[in-house]
Motif scaffolding. Structure first.
Motif, PDB file in Angstrom:
ATOM      1  N   GLU A 140       0.797  -1.236   0.000  1.00  0.00           N
ATOM      2  CA  GLU A 140       0.000   0.000   0.000  1.00  0.00           C
ATOM      3  C   GLU A 140       0.828   1.282   0.000  1.00  0.00           C
ATOM      4  N   PRO A 141       1.878   1.398   0.802  1.00  0.00           N
ATOM      5  CA  PRO A 141       2.650   2.647   0.764  1.00  0.00           C
ATOM      6  C   PRO A 141       3.311   2.915  -0.588  1.00  0.00           C
ATOM      7  N   LEU A 142       3.443   1.883  -1.410  1.00  0.00           N
ATOM      8  CA  LEU A 142       4.074   2.050  -2.718  1.00  0.00           C
ATOM      9  C   LEU A 142       3.148   2.700  -3.738  1.00  0.00           C
ATOM     10  N   TRP A 143       1.831   2.511  -3.568  1.00  0.00           N
ATOM     11  CA  TRP A 143       0.915   3.055  -4.577  1.00  0.00           C
ATOM     12  C   TRP A 143      -0.138   4.010  -4.017  1.00  0.00           C
ATOM     13  N   ARG A 144      -0.315   4.054  -2.708  1.00  0.00           N
ATOM     14  CA  ARG A 144      -1.275   4.978  -2.089  1.00  0.00           C
ATOM     15  C   ARG A 144      -0.519   6.098  -1.382  1.00  0.00           C
ATOM     16  N   ALA A 145      -0.682   7.302  -1.876  1.00  0.00           N
ATOM     17  CA  ALA A 145       0.095   8.447  -1.387  1.00  0.00           C
ATOM     18  C   ALA A 145      -0.118   8.744   0.089  1.00  0.00           C
ATOM     19  N   SER A 146      -1.302   8.504   0.625  1.00  0.00           N
ATOM     20  CA  SER A 146      -1.578   8.865   2.021  1.00  0.00           C
ATOM     21  C   SER A 146      -1.104   7.811   3.018  1.00  0.00           C
ATOM     22  N   ILE A 147      -0.706   6.623   2.546  1.00  0.00           N
ATOM     23  CA  ILE A 147      -0.281   5.543   3.437  1.00  0.00           C
ATOM     24  C   ILE A 147       1.232   5.606   3.617  1.00  0.00           C
ATOM     25  N   LEU A 148       1.656   5.770   4.856  1.00  0.00           N
ATOM     26  CA  LEU A 148       3.085   5.834   5.159  1.00  0.00           C
ATOM     27  C   LEU A 148       3.649   4.461   5.500  1.00  0.00           C
ATOM     28  N   PHE A 168      -3.181  12.336   7.181  1.00  0.00           N
ATOM     29  CA  PHE A 168      -4.544  12.845   7.056  1.00  0.00           C
ATOM     30  C   PHE A 168      -4.573  14.286   7.538  1.00  0.00           C
ATOM     31  N   MET A 169      -4.900  15.187   6.631  1.00  0.00           N
ATOM     32  CA  MET A 169      -4.976  16.615   6.927  1.00  0.00           C
ATOM     33  C   MET A 169      -3.701  17.125   7.591  1.00  0.00           C
ATOM     34  N   GLY A 170      -2.562  16.696   7.058  1.00  0.00           N
ATOM     35  CA  GLY A 170      -1.277  17.190   7.524  1.00  0.00           C
ATOM     36  C   GLY A 170      -0.708  16.522   8.761  1.00  0.00           C
ATOM     37  N   TYR A 222     -11.939   0.336   8.310  1.00  0.00           N
ATOM     38  CA  TYR A 222     -10.906   0.906   9.151  1.00  0.00           C
ATOM     39  C   TYR A 222     -11.494   1.928  10.109  1.00  0.00           C
ATOM     40  N   ALA A 223     -10.750   2.153  11.189  1.00  0.00           N
ATOM     41  CA  ALA A 223     -11.184   3.108  12.206  1.00  0.00           C
ATOM     42  C   ALA A 223      -9.967   3.704  12.899  1.00  0.00           C
ATOM     43  N   SER A 224     -10.118   4.944  13.305  1.00  0.00           N
ATOM     44  CA  SER A 224      -9.104   5.638  14.088  1.00  0.00           C
ATOM     45  C   SER A 224      -9.830   6.637  14.973  1.00  0.00           C
ATOM     46  N   GLY A 225      -9.090   7.395  15.747  1.00  0.00           N
ATOM     47  CA  GLY A 225      -9.696   8.430  16.557  1.00  0.00           C
ATOM     48  C   GLY A 225     -10.209   9.593  15.732  1.00  0.00           C
ATOM     49  N   VAL A 226      -9.806   9.659  14.455  1.00  0.00           N
ATOM     50  CA  VAL A 226     -10.151  10.779  13.594  1.00  0.00           C
ATOM     51  C   VAL A 226     -11.249  10.438  12.596  1.00  0.00           C
ATOM     52  N   ARG A 227     -11.193   9.238  12.025  1.00  0.00           N
ATOM     53  CA  ARG A 227     -12.165   8.877  10.989  1.00  0.00           C
ATOM     54  C   ARG A 227     -12.302   7.376  10.884  1.00  0.00           C
ATOM     55  N   SER A 259     -15.098  20.107  -0.320  1.00  0.00           N
ATOM     56  CA  SER A 259     -13.650  20.226  -0.477  1.00  0.00           C
ATOM     57  C   SER A 259     -12.973  18.871  -0.312  1.00  0.00           C
ATOM     58  N   ARG A 260     -13.397  18.121   0.688  1.00  0.00           N
ATOM     59  CA  ARG A 260     -12.793  16.806   0.949  1.00  0.00           C
ATOM     60  C   ARG A 260     -13.106  15.824  -0.170  1.00  0.00           C
ATOM     61  N   ARG A 261     -14.323  15.881  -0.726  1.00  0.00           N
ATOM     62  CA  ARG A 261     -14.681  14.995  -1.835  1.00  0.00           C
ATOM     63  C   ARG A 261     -13.763  15.236  -3.030  1.00  0.00           C
ATOM     64  N   THR A 262     -13.538  16.488  -3.368  1.00  0.00           N
ATOM     65  CA  THR A 262     -12.657  16.821  -4.490  1.00  0.00           C
ATOM     66  C   THR A 262     -11.257  16.285  -4.238  1.00  0.00           C
ATOM     67  N   SER A 263     -10.776  16.446  -3.025  1.00  0.00           N
ATOM     68  CA  SER A 263      -9.454  15.947  -2.662  1.00  0.00           C
ATOM     69  C   SER A 263      -9.401  14.418  -2.741  1.00  0.00           C
ATOM     70  N   MET A 264     -10.437  13.741  -2.232  1.00  0.00           N
ATOM     71  CA  MET A 264     -10.488  12.272  -2.278  1.00  0.00           C
ATOM     72  C   MET A 264     -10.536  11.764  -3.716  1.00  0.00           C
ATOM     73  N   GLU A 265     -11.311  12.425  -4.576  1.00  0.00           N
ATOM     74  CA  GLU A 265     -11.406  12.011  -5.974  1.00  0.00           C
ATOM     75  C   GLU A 265     -10.052  12.119  -6.656  1.00  0.00           C
ATOM     76  N   HIS A 266      -9.359  13.215  -6.421  1.00  0.00           N
ATOM     77  CA  HIS A 266      -8.037  13.403  -7.017  1.00  0.00           C
ATOM     78  C   HIS A 266      -7.049  12.358  -6.491  1.00  0.00           C
ATOM     79  N   GLU A 267      -7.078  12.136  -5.174  1.00  0.00           N
ATOM     80  CA  GLU A 267      -6.167  11.171  -4.564  1.00  0.00           C
ATOM     81  C   GLU A 267      -6.416   9.759  -5.092  1.00  0.00           C
ATOM     82  N   LEU A 268      -7.679   9.358  -5.197  1.00  0.00           N
ATOM     83  CA  LEU A 268      -7.998   8.018  -5.687  1.00  0.00           C
ATOM     84  C   LEU A 268      -7.582   7.854  -7.147  1.00  0.00           C
TER      85      LEU A 268
END
Length: 144
Positions: free
Chosen positions: A26-34, A56-58, A80-85, A121-130
């Protein structure tokens, strides 16, 4: 909020599924996954759990996930789940022609509180990221 995209990959479904099913990729192809990894080594399937460190959001957020759908060469889904989303990523594969695969990806994010105000705003960002992530996935798999 749900975002859906498709990509055509010029590789067999077994190769595509094998790559998608490995959290270490996942970190190789998904930009948000470290970083991503399963809790237990070995074969993955329904009920397997793991952790991902995402951007996520910086900020860096620790996310727990569980595989809820797993059908070889056809579908993979993680909740998935976290304290944020929270949310779900689902990948559906369809063989196409001789040796190619159509990958349909759905990313669903539960939005609440302040994030609810930022939906457009988040939808536009998610669409671009995906879209970007799927193009990266396509490039990686077709260059193998």
């Amino acid at each position: 909020m749900r975002v859906t995209r498709k990509v055509f990959v010029n590789r067999n479904a077994d190769v595509v599924f094998g790559y998608l099913a490995s959290p270490a990729n996942e970190p190789l192809w998904r930009a948000s996954i470290l970083h991503a990894g399963a809790d237990e080594p070995g074969e993955l399937g329904i009920g397997a759990t793991g952790r991902s460190l995402i951007r996520f959001m910086g900020r860096e957020v620790d996310v727990r996930w569980e595989i809820v759908e797993f059908e070889q060469e056809a579908r993979l889904s993680r909740e998935y789940a976290s304290g944020v989303r929270g949310g779900r990523d689902r990948y559906m594969l369809q063989a196409f022609g001789l040796g190619a695969t159509i990958v349909k990806a759905e990313v669903e994010v539960e939005v609440a509180g302040l994030m609810g105000l930022l939906t457009t705003s988040r939808r536009t960002s998610m669409e671009h990221e995906l879209r970007t992530d799927l193009q990266r996935l396509k490039s990686i798999l077709e260059d193998r």
